[in-house]
Design an enzyme around this catalytic site. Structure first.
Site, PDB file in Angstrom:
ATOM      1  N   HIS A   1      61.837  11.788  20.680  1.00 21.24           N
ATOM      2  CA  HIS A   1      61.383  11.549  19.351  1.00 21.24           C
ATOM      3  C   HIS A   1      62.048  10.521  18.612  1.00 21.24           C
ATOM      4  CE1 HIS A   1      59.518  15.862  20.322  1.00 21.24           C
ATOM      5  NE2 HIS A   1      60.813  15.956  20.811  1.00 21.24           N
TER       6      HIS A   1
ATOM      7  N   HIS B   1      55.748  17.220  21.704  1.00 21.62           N
ATOM      8  CA  HIS B   1      55.933  17.235  23.284  1.00 21.62           C
ATOM      9  C   HIS B   1      55.038  17.721  24.313  1.00 21.62           C
ATOM     10  CE1 HIS B   1      58.970  19.464  20.678  1.00 21.62           C
ATOM     11  NE2 HIS B   1      59.951  18.700  21.183  1.00 21.62           N
TER      12      HIS B   1
END
Lengths: 331, 331
Positions: free
Chosen positions: B57, B219
């Site tokens: 991320h 995700h």
């Protein structure tokens, strides 16, 4: 083609509208013709700095308009040179009586259109010098260019010349230091995937799933060669070595290392390349005293990266470190 | 799979090594166990701020370690929670005698592992409060999460709590203001493409060439629905309306509008979404007084974006504006 756009014909102006709203403290977006200027207008007595080129390379150039960098940026259509009628008001608006430096990436269209615009504003009494950026060591002459292409090294030219102008250097001095950056900066890039120009709607070229293009240009122009994909270490070496060789980097040199993403590659991968490139420079006895890692000169959503090395001296280091306040660079 | 990596098993540590070298003035990268701390160490008497979560991320969270934001970040493997043995030294190292706030995105693994770590450091005499971020309005309960997921709003929590700690607020006050951000921030995202986890080697899900997934998680967890791709205006509305409704935004509200890229979408497209979202907020009589546009909470090379809205009050605005000096946010 899925892109976060509506009518592809409006891609550039829709994006600039959002950019102008998000950064109203820094920039003004003009629409007829299209160019971007500093929110506060020109600073009396300061040399003006103007750059421009095709869109699709964001944040270049509009993201670098602000304090300590550009006074104006002129975005063309995607991968298309801006026209003289756009460049003229940007140059005139940036002239606060001390003259203007035009920073132009070496693409034939950009060069011709800036030349025409400069002649027009000189006829109105403005003094303009032009700095041609040609940092890409991959190829001599290519699609769109006679001589080497101007790519990510442009950020170094704009930052350092911007700092020189901000501290009050005159037109000759700003032009000189910008030229010194051009003389000491080199870049080479790689593509893992192609990008898609919105109004074209299909990828600019085909690249097999197991190959990369070494020496790619920022419009997807062909590079030096296609090679099988073998991982970050080998790709980094194939970019860094030509850059370091062309610069004749020697034991004891001090450099800025800039790993630039082409738009679609995660930041985490750019740091892997940065680490590998730094190791190779250290093997040559070169010190990396300044760094930049991120997506600054992109090719839409292309996956890939470029490596830029700028040989530093005390003045270039001081000017790099000077405060900057723009949408894309801020310190 | 082509990624600028070598051994996928080393992806996180190779990237962190480069990150640590590029930002040695800001951070220290520890490798056994893996965590990132401020270069200067903890500031005596300041409340410490620690966050963490799966990698993939970036720049979240390590990119926010520095002055005015986090004291430490704990990256797990890609899309995998960090373990208590990583979190414990990060918490202990951030404790300068005034206690520590742990900022945890609401994923079951993150929550459990932070809980375990907090118990361990409390047993050693540290005072720790935990703030759970759950800003994603797309779904209640999902893969990996009970309750709402924590996504891009985390940046707002880390920035504002970091500013409160930097100005000398005590543990109770920093915890309170962090909680106030959580109560007033909401996010929803869209995916245009899937991303590929390096050690898996194939995309996390399939998405047809003419569909987008509205309400996607960071995700690639399923969102609310798949819909035909119809352009930025409609996608923006389908993200902004649920966010604004959940926040019960009303005429006269003042907000921060944050358009976040998922990693593979060009900045130019994020500004298009920003412009559309701003128009929709203005239709509701909402003033956008602060803005953030860029790739801050990504999902590897996923193409897509999320829209975050934070309802501001005078204190939150002041803390947002306070100076910050990290790799990814700097003003």
């Amino acid at each position: 083609m899925k892109k976060l756009l509506d009518d592809p014909a409006d891609a550039v102006t829709d994006s600039l509208t959002g950019f102008g709203l998000a950064h109203a403290d820094l920039v003004r977006v003009h629409t007829e013709p299209v160019y971007v200027s500093r929110a506060g207008g020109p600073v009396a007595g300061k040399v003006g700095l103007v750059s421009g080129g095709g869109s699709g390379h964001e944040p270049l150039h509009a993201g670098f308009v602000g304090d300590g960098m550009l006074d104006a940026a002129v975005p063309g259509a995607v991968f298309t040179s801006p026209t003289p009628d756009q460049i003229v008001p940007a140059l005139l608006g940036a002239d606060a009586g001390a003259g203007v430096v035009a920073i132009v990436k070496n693409y034939t269209g950009d060069v011709l259109n800036f030349e025409t615009a400069v002649e027009l504003v000189e006829a109105e009494g403005s003094q303009v010098t032009t700095i041609l950026v040609n940092d890409d060591v991959a190829v001599e002459d290519s699609l769109y260019t006679a001589g080497r292409r101007g790519v990510a090294g442009t950020v170094c030219v704009e930052k350092i010349a911007g700092a020189a102008a901000a501290r009050g250097d005159g037109l000759g001095a700003v032009t000189e230091v910008a030229g010194r950056v051009v003389a000491n900066v080199r870049t080479m890039g790689v593509a893992l995937t192609a990008s898609t120009v919105p109004h074209v709607g299909r990828p600019s070229f085909d690249l097999p799933d197991d190959e990369v293009e070494i020496g790619i240009g920022i419009h997807g122009e062909p590079g030096r060669r296609r090679v099988p994909f073998t991982g970050a270490a080998e790709i980094t070496r194939s970019l860094l070595d030509p850059v370091a060789d062309d610069l004749r980097l020697a034991d004891g040199d001090d450099v800025l290392l800039f790993v630039n993403g082409m738009g679609g590659t995660p930041l985490s991968e750019l740091y892997v390349v940065y680490g590998r490139a730094r190791g190779l420079l250290e093997e040559r006895g070169v010190t990396v005293s300044r760094s930049l890692v991120g997506n600054y000169v992109t090719s839409l959503e292309m996956q890939g990266a470029s490596i830029t090395v700028l040989r530093l001296d005390d003045e270039l280091r001081t000017l790099w470190d000077a405060p900057v306040r723009t949408a894309a660079l801020h310190w």
